[in-house]
Design an enzyme around this catalytic site. Structure first.
Site, PDB file in Angstrom:
ATOM      1  N   ASP A   7     -29.084 -36.709 -78.631  1.00 44.05           N
ATOM      2  CA  ASP A   7     -30.189 -36.115 -79.369  1.00 44.05           C
ATOM      3  C   ASP A   7     -29.712 -35.885 -80.800  1.00 44.05           C
ATOM      4  O   ASP A   7     -28.497 -35.839 -81.060  1.00 44.05           O
ATOM      5  CB  ASP A   7     -30.588 -34.803 -78.700  1.00 44.05           C
ATOM      6  CG  ASP A   7     -31.590 -34.001 -79.506  1.00 44.05           C
ATOM      7  OD1 ASP A   7     -32.624 -34.569 -79.902  1.00 44.05           O
ATOM      8  OD2 ASP A   7     -31.326 -32.810 -79.753  1.00 44.05           O
ATOM      9  N   ASP A   9     -31.700 -33.573 -83.580  1.00 43.67           N
ATOM     10  CA  ASP A   9     -32.020 -32.259 -84.132  1.00 43.67           C
ATOM     11  C   ASP A   9     -31.543 -31.128 -83.231  1.00 43.67           C
ATOM     12  O   ASP A   9     -31.855 -31.083 -82.040  1.00 43.67           O
ATOM     13  CB  ASP A   9     -33.532 -32.135 -84.348  1.00 43.67           C
ATOM     14  CG  ASP A   9     -34.061 -33.206 -85.285  1.00 43.67           C
ATOM     15  OD1 ASP A   9     -33.591 -33.267 -86.428  1.00 43.67           O
ATOM     16  OD2 ASP A   9     -34.934 -33.992 -84.865  1.00 43.67           O
ATOM     17  N   ASP A 182     -29.636 -30.632 -76.596  1.00 46.81           N
ATOM     18  CA  ASP A 182     -29.729 -29.170 -76.530  1.00 46.81           C
ATOM     19  C   ASP A 182     -30.929 -28.668 -75.747  1.00 46.81           C
ATOM     20  O   ASP A 182     -30.933 -27.524 -75.286  1.00 46.81           O
ATOM     21  CB  ASP A 182     -29.807 -28.591 -77.948  1.00 46.81           C
ATOM     22  CG  ASP A 182     -31.139 -28.913 -78.617  1.00 46.81           C
ATOM     23  OD1 ASP A 182     -31.934 -27.983 -78.850  1.00 46.81           O
ATOM     24  OD2 ASP A 182     -31.396 -30.094 -78.887  1.00 46.81           O
TER      25      ASP A 182
END
Length: 231
Positions: A7, A9, A182
């Site tokens: 990922d 961001d 996240d």
């Protein structure tokens, strides 16, 4: 393990300081040029964002700041053709001014490449801005493939975005891949849904979110200490 999907961001860099600076610059600009209050800007920005999300659901365009600015202009009775693009750039200029790569990213990437593991970015949002972020962070030479939700046609956790990444990497088996992200609901659930083992970068201690395909790590420093055991 042959490929590592990451990922972008809030995984490779901290999102909140960037977004807060972007909003600060946008708000300051509108207070000084349109003569409106900070509270009005923030309230109408939030309602404009929610309206775009409601209209476009789980698509890349639902995150497009240009569309937020268009709705924001309309809410103040301003011509969006005149102002929207400039307001978008005011926001992103502030955003990029605070963007800093986590210090553990390069050692992780270099260690993976040394072990012949390909690196891919799998990220929501439109391609244009996600490419800009990767260039700003100086990651272009480490990454073999990037897949955005704009290209895949759906946001995470839709399996389409993960499958497209594997197809681009010519991977036939999800067992040859890991995913690092996240967001449990987007990154981890999405990766696990097609059989990809995931590293969940989070301090969340909810035991319900524990499963055999997921390894939770507190941060990228912790990940750096264990990831190469899985290569």
């Amino acid at each position: 393990m042959k490929v590592a999907l990451f990922d972008l961001d809030d995984t490779l860099y901290a999102y909140n300081p960037c977004h807060e600076e972007g909003l600060f610059q946008l708000t300051s600009y509108l207070v000084s040029t349109w003569g409106i209050s900070k509270e009005e800007v923030l309230t109408k920005y939030d309602s404009s964002r929610k309206l775009v999300h409601a209209q476009l659901k789980e698509t890349a365009a639902s995150h497009h700041r240009l569309l937020y600015m268009t709705k924001l202009c309309e809410s103040f009775g301003k011509n969006p053709i005149t102002y929207s693009k400039h307001l978008e750039e005011v926001y992103w200029k502030g955003y990029f001014s605070k963007m800093e790569l986590d210090e553990n990213v390069i050692p992780i990437f270099e260690g993976l490449i040394k072990r012949n593991v390909k690196i891919a970015i799998v990220t929501d949002l439109v391609a244009e801005i996600q490419y800009r972020k990767l260039l700003h962070l100086g990651l272009e030479n480490y990454i073999s493939v990037i897949v955005t939700s704009e290209e895949a046609g759906a946001d995470k956790p839709n399996p389409a975005i993960f499958n497209l990444a594997l197809n681009k990497l010519k991977m036939n088996s999800p067992e040859d891949a890991i995913f690092i992200g996240d967001s449990y609901s987007k990154d981890i659930v999405g990766a696990n849904s097609i059989g990809i083992k995931a590293f969940w970068v989070s301090n969340d201690s909810d035991p319900v979110k524990s499963n055999s395909l997921t390894i939770q790590v507190r941060d990228l420093k912790t990940l750096r200490g264990i990831i190469f055991e899985h290569v």
